[in-house]
Design a protein around this motif. Structure first.
Motif, PDB file in Angstrom:
ATOM      1  N   MET A 229       0.843  -1.195   0.000  1.00 56.23           N
ATOM      2  CA  MET A 229       0.000   0.000   0.000  1.00 56.23           C
ATOM      3  C   MET A 229       0.874   1.239   0.000  1.00 56.23           C
ATOM      4  N   SER A 230       0.443   2.271  -0.718  1.00 54.28           N
ATOM      5  CA  SER A 230       1.116   3.569  -0.691  1.00 54.28           C
ATOM      6  C   SER A 230       0.372   4.486   0.276  1.00 54.28           C
ATOM      7  N   VAL A 231       1.128   5.146   1.164  1.00 59.54           N
ATOM      8  CA  VAL A 231       0.517   6.013   2.174  1.00 59.54           C
ATOM      9  C   VAL A 231       1.321   7.300   2.325  1.00 59.54           C
ATOM     10  N   VAL A 232       0.679   8.295   2.939  1.00 63.96           N
ATOM     11  CA  VAL A 232       1.359   9.480   3.436  1.00 63.96           C
ATOM     12  C   VAL A 232       1.125   9.509   4.939  1.00 63.96           C
ATOM     13  N   ALA A 233       1.749  10.441   5.633  1.00 63.27           N
ATOM     14  CA  ALA A 233       1.721  10.430   7.096  1.00 63.27           C
ATOM     15  C   ALA A 233       0.309  10.371   7.699  1.00 63.27           C
ATOM     16  N   PRO A 234      -0.659  11.196   7.242  1.00 60.31           N
ATOM     17  CA  PRO A 234      -1.991  11.145   7.862  1.00 60.31           C
ATOM     18  C   PRO A 234      -2.715   9.812   7.639  1.00 60.31           C
ATOM     19  N   THR A 235      -2.584   9.221   6.450  1.00 60.60           N
ATOM     20  CA  THR A 235      -3.258   7.947   6.208  1.00 60.60           C
ATOM     21  C   THR A 235      -2.586   6.822   6.978  1.00 60.60           C
ATOM     22  N   LEU A 236      -1.261   6.881   7.105  1.00 63.90           N
ATOM     23  CA  LEU A 236      -0.547   5.891   7.909  1.00 63.90           C
ATOM     24  C   LEU A 236      -1.003   5.961   9.357  1.00 63.90           C
ATOM     25  N   ARG A 237      -1.058   7.167   9.896  1.00 60.30           N
ATOM     26  CA  ARG A 237      -1.494   7.331  11.282  1.00 60.30           C
ATOM     27  C   ARG A 237      -2.896   6.786  11.497  1.00 60.30           C
ATOM     28  N   ALA A 238      -3.813   7.060  10.563  1.00 62.71           N
ATOM     29  CA  ALA A 238      -5.194   6.605  10.699  1.00 62.71           C
ATOM     30  C   ALA A 238      -5.279   5.076  10.705  1.00 62.71           C
ATOM     31  N   ILE A 239      -4.505   4.422   9.865  1.00 61.83           N
ATOM     32  CA  ILE A 239      -4.499   2.960   9.818  1.00 61.83           C
ATOM     33  C   ILE A 239      -3.929   2.379  11.110  1.00 61.83           C
ATOM     34  N   ILE A 240      -2.835   2.966  11.578  1.00 61.01           N
ATOM     35  CA  ILE A 240      -2.215   2.512  12.830  1.00 61.01           C
ATOM     36  C   ILE A 240      -3.219   2.598  13.982  1.00 61.01           C
ATOM     37  N   GLU A 241      -3.941   3.722  14.055  1.00 64.03           N
ATOM     38  CA  GLU A 241      -4.900   3.903  15.135  1.00 64.03           C
ATOM     39  C   GLU A 241      -6.023   2.877  15.070  1.00 64.03           C
ATOM     40  N   GLU A 242      -6.510   2.588  13.877  1.00 66.26           N
ATOM     41  CA  GLU A 242      -7.569   1.573  13.729  1.00 66.26           C
ATOM     42  C   GLU A 242      -7.071   0.204  14.182  1.00 66.26           C
ATOM     43  N   MET A 243      -5.859  -0.145  13.810  1.00 64.26           N
ATOM     44  CA  MET A 243      -5.315  -1.449  14.169  1.00 64.26           C
ATOM     45  C   MET A 243      -5.024  -1.545  15.661  1.00 64.26           C
ATOM     46  N   GLU A 244      -4.526  -0.457  16.233  1.00 67.91           N
ATOM     47  CA  GLU A 244      -4.248  -0.450  17.668  1.00 67.91           C
ATOM     48  C   GLU A 244      -5.537  -0.585  18.480  1.00 67.91           C
ATOM     49  N   GLN A 245      -6.583   0.132  18.062  1.00 69.96           N
ATOM     50  CA  GLN A 245      -7.850   0.088  18.790  1.00 69.96           C
ATOM     51  C   GLN A 245      -8.461  -1.310  18.787  1.00 69.96           C
ATOM     52  N   ILE A 264       7.863  11.354   7.431  1.00 74.87           N
ATOM     53  CA  ILE A 264       7.052  10.480   8.261  1.00 74.87           C
ATOM     54  C   ILE A 264       7.619  10.499   9.682  1.00 74.87           C
ATOM     55  N   PRO A 265       6.820  10.898  10.678  1.00 74.86           N
ATOM     56  CA  PRO A 265       7.336  10.912  12.055  1.00 74.86           C
ATOM     57  C   PRO A 265       7.863   9.540  12.466  1.00 74.86           C
ATOM     58  N   GLU A 266       8.996   9.528  13.139  1.00 79.02           N
ATOM     59  CA  GLU A 266       9.607   8.267  13.550  1.00 79.02           C
ATOM     60  C   GLU A 266       8.704   7.477  14.490  1.00 79.02           C
ATOM     61  N   SER A 267       7.884   8.198  15.274  1.00 81.60           N
ATOM     62  CA  SER A 267       6.978   7.501  16.194  1.00 81.60           C
ATOM     63  C   SER A 267       5.962   6.649  15.433  1.00 81.60           C
ATOM     64  N   TYR A 268       5.556   7.102  14.234  1.00 83.64           N
ATOM     65  CA  TYR A 268       4.626   6.314  13.427  1.00 83.64           C
ATOM     66  C   TYR A 268       5.279   4.993  13.006  1.00 83.64           C
ATOM     67  N   ALA A 390       9.613  20.681   9.257  1.00 80.63           N
ATOM     68  CA  ALA A 390       9.341  19.247   9.410  1.00 80.63           C
ATOM     69  C   ALA A 390       9.938  18.701  10.698  1.00 80.63           C
ATOM     70  N   GLU A 391      11.058  19.247  11.123  1.00 82.49           N
ATOM     71  CA  GLU A 391      11.676  18.782  12.371  1.00 82.49           C
ATOM     72  C   GLU A 391      10.767  19.084  13.555  1.00 82.49           C
ATOM     73  N   ILE A 392      10.180  20.270  13.572  1.00 81.21           N
ATOM     74  CA  ILE A 392       9.273  20.647  14.654  1.00 81.21           C
ATOM     75  C   ILE A 392       7.993  19.813  14.579  1.00 81.21           C
ATOM     76  N   GLU A 393       7.486  19.604  13.367  1.00 83.28           N
ATOM     77  CA  GLU A 393       6.268  18.809  13.192  1.00 83.28           C
ATOM     78  C   GLU A 393       6.455  17.383  13.703  1.00 83.28           C
ATOM     79  N   LYS A 394       7.628  16.811  13.475  1.00 82.98           N
ATOM     80  CA  LYS A 394       7.904  15.448  13.959  1.00 82.98           C
ATOM     81  C   LYS A 394       7.869  15.381  15.481  1.00 82.98           C
ATOM     82  N   VAL A 395       8.375  16.414  16.140  1.00 79.90           N
ATOM     83  CA  VAL A 395       8.338  16.456  17.605  1.00 79.90           C
ATOM     84  C   VAL A 395       6.900  16.606  18.087  1.00 79.90           C
ATOM     85  N   LEU A 396       6.157  17.523  17.490  1.00 78.17           N
ATOM     86  CA  LEU A 396       4.769  17.740  17.894  1.00 78.17           C
ATOM     87  C   LEU A 396       3.928  16.476  17.709  1.00 78.17           C
TER      88      LEU A 396
END
Length: 480
Positions: A229-245, A264-268, A390-396
């Protein structure tokens, strides 16, 4: 010369699955039959080979089949972004000098002098013959990309560009007979169209979503019904959250997520790995027909944050020296790079001594892995210090209350510019808490000097953050 993509694929694997959704499935033979019906109908309505035709439609099966029909006819297909206004679209239509418009929405083009063709008006028409060969440098698609000039540029993508990109990708990602690529990216975007091209060249099925659905995507991944699958940061985050829940994990059949469209934030990535969801970060753009560099799966944790090395046929350089850890503009070279633009910018070569200046900033590490810092135009210079949004966004993004964040530079009398953060939260958090959190991870001059809470962030159709709109938001706030 290259073969006609769809005709060659049908010759090789006619009964292999080509396209599926939750309700329909087509083999390559069946897709050829549907594409032929549409191509004959287009021909009867005046569309000829090498004619420039615009397409504005949602990412449905009908649109997918119409794209196949246009490839079969070898028209120059101008893919229009459905999120643009009529004024923006009119500029692109005039600049591209299109002869026909294919659309599902005639009302959008009310008063347009260019002949319209309905997406679902498939007319009975006599059989026609198609060329079995394609010139490598013939234009297959045209996409408009915003530039620093204020006027979007029409980027040519040739059959050779698409072929080189697909072949470079497969040398890195590999291909299995069981592969199926989940396409939730818009077909008018290079991320979506490149999946269409890979399907034809690899003989691989595509699972098509008209709109991104996080729960459905997570379910398909968990059940092993798709493998890439091809993703960007917001779609990746949404999928992760669905799977975690749901306490789901990716099926062993699922091979990888190709993550691009920005940092892509390293936390993702860490959260995805806990779900056995392999992430490979990639770097590309409209002018390169998608991927230029991709991190191999075995390096995803060892080189966290990197977009990898250039793919097999491609070259990269940073600035003039390629010195490790020296920041500079990224340049790209290879057979996947556009030969040029159309219309207003037709006389402007995108290349400098054979290299494409990307406008992105980055650096290599000592092993030659590329790291993206930011867009050059988004760089914040505050008191002589370079700050990468982007560096600040990754921290936030690491803060538990913050769903997404966007950062841009705003004018400041003392420092010239300072960073401002626009934040979407899913739970209550005070501005002071965010500032304190940033202070734990960022140098003082990088800490946002303004925090704005908002419901959504401005993004384009492929979910890339539009920082230029954030800057306009700040201007509006300052003049309220």
């Amino acid at each position: 010369m290259l073969p006609n993509f769809l005709m060659k694929r049908v010759q090789l694997t006619p009964d292999r699955k080509a396209l599926q959704t939750s309700t329909v499935t087509y083999t390559f033979r069946e897709m050829m039959q549907e594409a032929d019906l549409r191509a004959r109908s287009l021909y009867a309505q005046g569309v000829k080979s090498h004619m420039r035709v615009a397409l504005r439609a949602p990412s449905t099966v009908d649109t997918y089949l119409m794209i196949q029909a246009c490839l079969l006819l070898q028209v120059e297909l101008v893919l229009l972004n459905r999120r643009l206004t009529r004024e923006e679209i009119d500029y692109q239509l005039a600049d591209a000098e299109v002869s026909r418009i294919i659309t599902d929405d005639f009302s959008f083009f009310e008063g347009c002098a260019i002949p319209l063709i309905s997406l679902d008006d498939i007319r009975e028409a006599p059989a026609i013959s198609y060329s079995t060969q394609i010139e490598r440098d013939a234009t297959a698609s045209i996409m408009y990309t915003s530039g620093t000039t204020g006027f979007p540029k029409g980027v040519r993508q040739t059959y050779g560009n698409h072929t080189a990109n697909a072949m470079a990708s497969i040398t890195n990602l590999g291909f299995l007979p069981t592969d199926c690529w989940l396409c939730a990216m818009p077909l008018f975007h290079i991320s979506g169209l490149s999946i269409v091209m890979r399907s034809l060249l690899y003989g691989m099925p595509v699972y098509l979503m008209e709109k991104f659905d996080a729960l459905k995507s997570a379910q398909l991944i968990q059940e092993g019904k798709v493998t890439i699958m091809s993703v960007v940061a917001p779609t990746l985050r949404a999928i992760i959250e669905e799977m975690e829940q749901r306490e789901w994990q990716a099926s062993p059949k699922f091979r990888l997520m190709l993550a691009g469209g920005g940092v892509i934030p390293e936390s993702y990535i860490e959260r995805a790995n806990a779900l056995h969801l392999p992430i490979v970060q990639t770097y590309g753009m409209t002018e390169t027909s998608s991927q230029t560099a991709t991190l191999s799966s075995e390096d995803s944790l060892r080189k966290l944050g990197s977009v990898g090395k250039p793919l097999f046929f491609n070259d990269l350089k940073v600035g003039a020296s390629n010195t490790p850890y020296e920041h500079g503009e990224i340049y790209v070279r290879g057979p996947h790079v556009t030969p040029g633009y159309i219309g207003k910018f037709a006389d402007n070569s995108p290349l400098q001594d054979g290299w494409l200046a990307t406008g992105d900033l980055g650096y290599f590490d000592e092993e030659g892995y590329l790291y993206i810092l930011d867009r050059r135009k988004d760089l914040i210079i505050s008191g002589g210090e370079n700050i990468y949004p982007a560096e600040i966004e990754k921290v936030l993004a690491r803060h538990e209350a913050i769903v997404e964040a966007g950062v841009c530079g705003v004018p400041d009398e003392q420092w010239g510019e300072v960073p401002a953060a626009y934040i979407v939260c899913d739970s209550e958090v005070r501005e002071e808490e965010i500032i304190q959190f940033c202070a734990q991870h960022l140098a003082r001059y990088k800490i946002p000097k303004h925090i704005y809470f908002c419901e959504t962030l401005p993004r384009n159709a492929s979910n890339k953050l539009l920082r230029r709109e954030l800057r306009a938001w700040n201007y509006s706030k300052s003049n309220m």
